[in-house]
Design a protein around this motif. Structure first.
Motif, short mmCIF file in Angstrom:
data_model
loop_
_atom_site.label_atom_id
_atom_site.label_comp_id
_atom_site.label_asym_id
_atom_site.label_seq_id
_atom_site.Cartn_x
_atom_site.Cartn_y
_atom_site.Cartn_z
N HIS A 64 0.82 -1.26 -0.08
CA HIS A 64 -0.05 -0.05 0.05
C HIS A 64 0.87 1.39 0.05
N LEU A 65 2.04 1.15 0.17
CA LEU A 65 2.87 2.42 0.44
C LEU A 65 3.12 2.78 -1.04
N GLY A 66 2.97 4.16 -1.26
CA GLY A 66 3.17 4.77 -2.58
C GLY A 66 4.55 5.77 -2.51
N HIS A 67 4.61 6.52 -3.26
CA HIS A 67 5.89 7.51 -3.32
C HIS A 67 5.43 8.72 -2.56
N GLY A 68 6.36 9.64 -2.38
CA GLY A 68 5.99 11.02 -1.75
C GLY A 68 5.12 11.73 -2.40
N TRP A 71 4.06 12.41 -7.80
CA TRP A 71 2.97 11.65 -8.00
C TRP A 71 2.57 11.83 -9.21
N ASN A 72 1.76 10.96 -9.94
CA ASN A 72 0.83 11.21 -11.34
C ASN A 72 -0.29 11.37 -10.94
N PRO A 73 -0.87 12.71 -11.35
CA PRO A 73 -2.28 12.92 -11.05
C PRO A 73 -3.31 11.88 -11.67
N LEU A 94 2.82 -3.52 -12.72
CA LEU A 94 2.66 -3.04 -11.62
C LEU A 94 2.76 -1.30 -11.68
N ILE A 95 1.89 -0.60 -11.00
CA ILE A 95 1.91 0.71 -11.14
C ILE A 95 2.03 1.36 -9.82
N ASP A 96 3.05 2.14 -9.41
CA ASP A 96 3.20 3.00 -8.15
C ASP A 96 2.52 4.38 -8.46
N THR A 97 2.44 5.28 -7.41
CA THR A 97 1.88 6.44 -7.50
C THR A 97 2.56 7.36 -8.31
N ASN A 98 3.69 6.98 -8.78
CA ASN A 98 4.28 8.10 -9.87
C ASN A 98 3.99 7.59 -11.34
N CYS A 99 3.10 6.64 -11.57
CA CYS A 99 2.80 5.98 -12.84
C CYS A 99 1.59 6.59 -13.58
N ASP A 100 1.69 6.29 -15.00
CA ASP A 100 0.55 6.54 -15.47
C ASP A 100 -0.46 5.12 -15.79
N PRO A 101 -1.49 5.12 -15.28
CA PRO A 101 -1.98 3.68 -15.08
C PRO A 101 -2.74 3.40 -16.77
#
Length: 232
Positions: free
Chosen positions: A19-23, A27-29, A188-195
């Motif tokens: 569950h832990l994302g980036h700072g 992040w990618n909106p 796998l997409i972290d919070t800085n990725c484009d889904p």
């Protein structure tokens, strides 16, 4: 598509730090729908959505494996690389865990030629005692270079049917080649990725060994189960 129960446990995901994302500043909106909170300066991924997309991915690979489809697992980042080879071997998948070579898929004719050379050199290793020391050293050096590049795909006879990518940012060249060729992808997409680019994007921490290994294990288990159905 077959719907099955994959025992995707939220507590296990928490323990693996999925569950832990980036700072929050990195992040990618576009990831907003997959983020549930902010905590101590980092985004927290919505594990309910992670479970949903991981379940869909497991369904996809299970069905594909039961029909004899081929898979390529890509993870060259240091935290992922050590987990990739044993997981891929367990599920009889091809893999890349050292370096993605540009054009590996889009320029398949060249890759196929180099793979054949790699296989030929491997066969020549049994004749080393017939060669001079100089020629034997040259052969070993050439084989070592090719092994680093192609060891995980040495038995790949054609383009894979599905590609699993363990870090969208790191492996973006691989993802782009798959998109160009129309090869289905699971990322796998972290919070800085484009889904958007991948066919199935699994929101998850791609920086922690435990998280990567946990998600990969679920996918590989589904592939193994699909293969076992085919072999009955």
């Amino acid at each position: 598509m077959t719907r099955r129960y994959w025992n995707i446990n939220l507590e296990e995901m928490m323990e693996a730090r999925v569950h832990l994302g980036h700072g929050t500043k990195k992040w990618n909106p576009r990831m907003a729908p997959y983020i549930t909170a902010k905590r101590k300066g980092i985004h927290i991924t919505n594990l309910i959505r992670t479970a949903r997309f991981l379940s869909e991915a497991c369904d996809l690979v299970f069905d594909a494996a039961s029909r004899g489809k081929s898979f390529l697992i890509v993870g060259t980042k240091k935290r992922a690389a050590d987990s990739v080879a044993p997981a891929a071997i367990r599920a009889r998948c091809h893999y890349v865990n050292k370096k993605w070579l540009g054009g590996m898929l889009t320029n398949w004719s060249t890759t196929k030629t180099r793979l054949q050379k790699f296989r030929d050199l491997r066969a020549e290793m049994g004749k080393l005692n017939r060669l001079s020391k100089r020629d034997a050293a040259i052969l070993k050096r050439e084989l070592s270079t090719l092994q680093k590049k192609f060891d995980g795909i040495k038995y790949m006879a054609g383009l894979p049917d599905i590609v699993i990518i363990l870090d969208q940012q790191k492996e973006y060249r691989a993802l782009r080649e798959c998109v160009i060729l129309g090869i289905p992808t699971i990322c796998l997409i972290d919070t800085n990725c484009d889904p958007d680019p991948a066919d199935i994007s699994i929101p998850a921490n791609d920086d922690t060994i435990a998280s990567i290994r946990w998600v990969l294990n679920k996918l590989v288990s589904a592939i193994c189960e699909g293969r076992s159905i085919r072999n009955r």
